[in-house]
Design a protein around this motif. Sequence first.
Motif, short mmCIF file in Angstrom:
data_model
loop_
_atom_site.label_atom_id
_atom_site.label_comp_id
_atom_site.label_asym_id
_atom_site.label_seq_id
_atom_site.Cartn_x
_atom_site.Cartn_y
_atom_site.Cartn_z
N UNK A 81 -41.24 7.66 22.84
CA UNK A 81 -41.31 8.60 23.84
C UNK A 81 -40.12 9.55 23.95
N UNK A 82 -40.23 10.96 23.93
CA UNK A 82 -39.18 11.87 24.10
C UNK A 82 -39.44 12.89 25.08
N UNK A 114 -55.69 12.54 31.48
CA UNK A 114 -54.27 12.22 31.80
C UNK A 114 -53.52 11.52 30.85
N UNK A 115 -52.08 11.73 30.72
CA UNK A 115 -51.17 11.26 29.39
C UNK A 115 -51.59 9.61 29.49
N UNK A 116 -51.77 8.82 30.46
CA UNK A 116 -52.07 7.49 30.27
C UNK A 116 -53.18 7.43 29.63
N UNK A 117 -54.15 8.24 29.45
CA UNK A 117 -55.34 8.10 28.83
C UNK A 117 -55.02 8.41 27.22
N UNK A 118 -54.39 9.43 27.19
CA UNK A 118 -54.12 10.06 25.87
C UNK A 118 -53.36 9.35 24.87
N UNK A 157 -54.41 8.81 21.04
CA UNK A 157 -53.81 9.05 20.06
C UNK A 157 -53.18 7.93 19.05
N UNK A 158 -52.93 6.73 19.64
CA UNK A 158 -52.66 5.87 18.55
C UNK A 158 -53.88 5.20 17.81
N UNK A 163 -38.23 3.88 25.07
CA UNK A 163 -39.81 3.40 25.33
C UNK A 163 -40.46 3.91 24.19
N UNK A 164 -41.35 2.78 23.63
CA UNK A 164 -42.16 3.15 22.51
C UNK A 164 -43.65 2.43 22.75
N UNK A 165 -44.51 3.32 22.44
CA UNK A 165 -45.69 3.05 22.69
C UNK A 165 -46.49 2.30 21.40
N UNK A 166 -47.02 1.26 21.32
CA UNK A 166 -47.47 0.66 20.34
C UNK A 166 -48.91 0.12 20.27
N UNK A 167 -49.63 0.26 19.02
CA UNK A 167 -50.84 -0.28 18.79
C UNK A 167 -50.88 -1.48 17.82
N UNK A 168 -50.97 -2.56 18.43
CA UNK A 168 -50.54 -3.94 17.46
C UNK A 168 -52.01 -4.82 17.50
#
Length: 183
Positions: free
Chosen positions: A32-33, A47-51, A55-56, A14-19
């Motif tokens: 994601x670790x 909540x994590x879904x907003x953080x 962060x990105x 799982x990788x969160x990306x701002x593209x």
Amino acid sequence: MKYNPIKPTKWGIRIYVLADSNTGYVYSALSYYGSITSESLIRPDLPVSSRIPLDLYRKLLDNGPNAKGYHMFTDRYYTSIPLSEQLLEMNCFLIGTMKTNRKYLRTVIKKPQFVRRRKTVAYGKGKTLVLAWKCKRIVNLLSTRNEAGLISVHRRVCDGELVRIPKMVIDYIKNMRGVYLAD
């Protein structure tokens, strides 16, 4: 590693990306670790879904501190009213689909009463607009920039007839396609 038995490829990272939505250029990424990832994010009160998006976006601003006026498009997992408020404070606009069971969402949007087959119900507070739109099924959208105006388009899904669709839906569809360019 993440395991999802429903997907054809059951194991993945799982990788969160701002593209960029036009070119697919990746501005920032977050691997994601597990809980280690969520502990290192900014704003522990959210909540994590907003953080994750915050962060990105912060990483993007660190590279260009004078940048402003970006427009972020998110799917229903990330979109929330606290996220939209935080991004507005950072001079970033937000459009995204939204789950109906999200906190802070008014009941007029959670269970809209549609009289006809297609209808739009909108609720606005400050610069935030939440819209419920129905063609075949109900789609909830949140925006901090768009208006609730309608555009006439021919829809193949609705038997090729002329349908009036909110501008927010058109913008969301157009720009979310660009996210898949980064894949």
